[in-house]
Design an enzyme around this catalytic site. Structure first.
Site, PDB file in Angstrom:
ATOM      1  N   ARG A  27      -7.805  -6.530  -7.097  1.00 15.70           N
ATOM      2  CA  ARG A  27      -8.229  -6.284  -5.705  1.00 15.70           C
ATOM      3  C   ARG A  27      -8.408  -4.781  -5.448  1.00 15.70           C
ATOM      4  O   ARG A  27      -9.528  -4.283  -5.371  1.00 15.70           O
ATOM      5  CB  ARG A  27      -7.212  -6.917  -4.732  1.00 15.70           C
ATOM      6  CG  ARG A  27      -7.732  -7.100  -3.308  1.00 15.70           C
ATOM      7  CD  ARG A  27      -7.747  -5.867  -2.448  1.00 15.70           C
ATOM      8  NE  ARG A  27      -6.418  -5.283  -2.298  1.00 15.70           N
ATOM      9  CZ  ARG A  27      -6.201  -4.085  -1.775  1.00 15.70           C
ATOM     10  NH1 ARG A  27      -7.222  -3.335  -1.385  1.00 15.70           N
ATOM     11  NH2 ARG A  27      -4.978  -3.601  -1.684  1.00 15.70           N
ATOM     12  N   ASP A  28      -7.308  -4.061  -5.340  1.00 13.58           N
ATOM     13  CA  ASP A  28      -7.378  -2.632  -5.022  1.00 13.58           C
ATOM     14  C   ASP A  28      -8.130  -1.873  -6.116  1.00 13.58           C
ATOM     15  O   ASP A  28      -8.908  -0.947  -5.835  1.00 13.58           O
ATOM     16  CB  ASP A  28      -5.939  -2.103  -4.878  1.00 13.58           C
ATOM     17  CG  ASP A  28      -5.856  -0.655  -4.439  1.00 13.58           C
ATOM     18  OD1 ASP A  28      -6.891  -0.069  -4.086  1.00 13.58           O
ATOM     19  OD2 ASP A  28      -4.748  -0.095  -4.460  1.00 13.58           O
ATOM     20  N   HIS A 220       3.719   1.859  -3.228  1.00 14.22           N
ATOM     21  CA  HIS A 220       2.353   1.846  -3.758  1.00 14.22           C
ATOM     22  C   HIS A 220       1.907   3.297  -3.917  1.00 14.22           C
ATOM     23  O   HIS A 220       1.456   3.925  -2.962  1.00 14.22           O
ATOM     24  CB  HIS A 220       1.459   1.092  -2.759  1.00 14.22           C
ATOM     25  CG  HIS A 220       0.042   0.911  -3.196  1.00 14.22           C
ATOM     26  ND1 HIS A 220      -0.489  -0.327  -3.473  1.00 14.22           N
ATOM     27  CD2 HIS A 220      -0.964   1.791  -3.393  1.00 14.22           C
ATOM     28  CE1 HIS A 220      -1.765  -0.196  -3.828  1.00 14.22           C
ATOM     29  NE2 HIS A 220      -2.069   1.088  -3.779  1.00 14.22           N
ATOM     30  N   CYS A 253     -10.198   7.121  -7.108  1.00 12.09           N
ATOM     31  CA  CYS A 253      -9.692   7.556  -5.805  1.00 12.09           C
ATOM     32  C   CYS A 253     -10.878   7.828  -4.906  1.00 12.09           C
ATOM     33  O   CYS A 253     -11.610   8.796  -5.116  1.00 12.09           O
ATOM     34  CB  CYS A 253      -8.839   8.811  -5.941  1.00 12.09           C
ATOM     35  SG  CYS A 253      -8.217   9.375  -4.342  1.00 12.09           S
ATOM     36  N   ASN A 262      -4.856   4.680  -8.452  1.00 10.83           N
ATOM     37  CA  ASN A 262      -3.649   3.866  -8.562  1.00 10.83           C
ATOM     38  C   ASN A 262      -2.818   4.201  -9.800  1.00 10.83           C
ATOM     39  O   ASN A 262      -3.346   4.451 -10.883  1.00 10.83           O
ATOM     40  CB  ASN A 262      -4.061   2.389  -8.682  1.00 10.83           C
ATOM     41  CG  ASN A 262      -4.560   1.830  -7.379  1.00 10.83           C
ATOM     42  OD1 ASN A 262      -3.886   1.908  -6.359  1.00 10.83           O
ATOM     43  ND2 ASN A 262      -5.767   1.261  -7.399  1.00 10.83           N
TER      44      ASN A 262
HETATM   45 MG    MG Z   1      -4.115   1.746  -4.216  1.00 13.64          MG
END
Ligand code: MG
Length: 313
Positions: A27-28, A220, A253, A262
């Protein structure tokens, strides 16, 4: 279990014996990659993550298709997935319509994505912080009534590219609202990766004083400035046992082009296993999965551990 048996395992006191990794790659991660991955490959990616030992995998987002083209195939993806016992497959839902779509496909865990700052709430949700929370309140209530687990993300918890340092009381206020709505877990996001360990501990202290149980808190972190693992260790020492990470460091990013985004799951697993902390994850299988995904995306993984182990997995 051991990252590389030649290097051994040496525990540190004051750390948990087991950590749950909340995998956000599908997802992210994929949401922030410029390439759009075919739905069959996404389904295979998720199956491979399960096979590598993941038990919590954020699979997609039920936003309107024109918001995030990379995740416009949420329905088709869910239709292809076979849910394994003991694995959670949460999906992001911004509103009641998204929740309905997720429920219709058998989703049992959802997440809402709030912001600690007005600037990011406006840019990401086109709403004020308060308006966005009012949008999420009925979503959380309905999801809880349906028996779902609900994760509440708080983004920009430490720094915001438009506002600079984010005051702790501002973050605590948003976190408390999400918990009052009925969220079962909070995820504290360092969305631009600027935090350092003292800030992490200060926020966790403030949330503890506000009555948020630490076993409901996930962290996170982004590795933009190379701080993600140091921040993680600070959070673990503070009692946090759920850490978000993205396989292969997927995601980039969006606020600093060509920077790392991430925290890579492999880098996290290397540290945790070296400390003797159980994750249930097979690092070799995970590295092989991230190398395979890097081939699909046409760019090498930014994970240090994937790079170091490339070819040996
Ligand atoms: Mg993230």
């Amino acid at each position: 279990m051991v990252p590389d048996p030649r290097y051994g395992v040496t525990p540190l006191t004051g750390l948990p014996s087991r950590v749950t990794i909340h995998e956000v790659g599908p997802r992210d991660g994929l949401q922030n990659e410029s390439a759009v991955v075919p739905v069959e490959a996404k389904a295979q990616f998720i199956e491979r993550l399960v096979d590598a030992g993941h038990t919590s995998i954020e699979v997609t987002s039920f936003v309107p298709a024109n918001w995030i083209p990379q995740l416009a195939d949420a329905e088709q993806l869910l239709e292809r997935l076979t849910f394994s016992a003991g694995v959670r497959y949460p999906a992001l839902v911004p509103n009641l319509r998204g929740l309905d779509r997720a429920l219709a496909l058998g989703v049992r865990d959802v997440a809402v994505f709030a912001s600690a700052t007005e600037s990011f709430a406006q840019r990401n949700l086109n709403r004020t912080v308060d308006e966005s929370l009012l949008m999420f309140e009925p979503v959380v209530a309905r999801a809880r009534k349906e028996g779902l687990g609900v994760r509440g993300y708080v983004s920009m918890c430490f720094g915001d590219p438009w506002e600079g340092e984010v005051p702790i009381p501002q973050v605590v206020a948003v976190a408390r609202r999400l918990m009052e709505f009925g969220c079962t877990e909070l995820s504290l996001g360092d969305t631009i990766g600027v935090a350092t360990p003292g800030q992490v501990v200060a926020l966790l202290d403030a949330l503890g004083e506000a009555g948020t149980p630490v076993d409901r808190i996930a962290v996170h972190f982004h590795d933009t400035y190379g701080q993600a693992l140091a921040n993680t260790l600070a959070a673990l020492r503070h009692g946090v046992t759920t850490v978000d990470a993205s396989a292969g460091g997927l995601g980039g990013c969006p606020y600093a082009k060509s920077a790392t985004g991430n925290l890579a799951t492999e880098d996290l697993v290397w540290q945790l296993h070296g400390l003797g902390i159980e994750t249930g994850i097979d690092l070799g299988k995970l590295v092989a999965t991230s190398q395979w995904m890097a081939g699909i995306l046409g760019r090498p993984s930014p994970s240090r551990t994937v790079t170091a182990l490339a070819g040996s997995a």
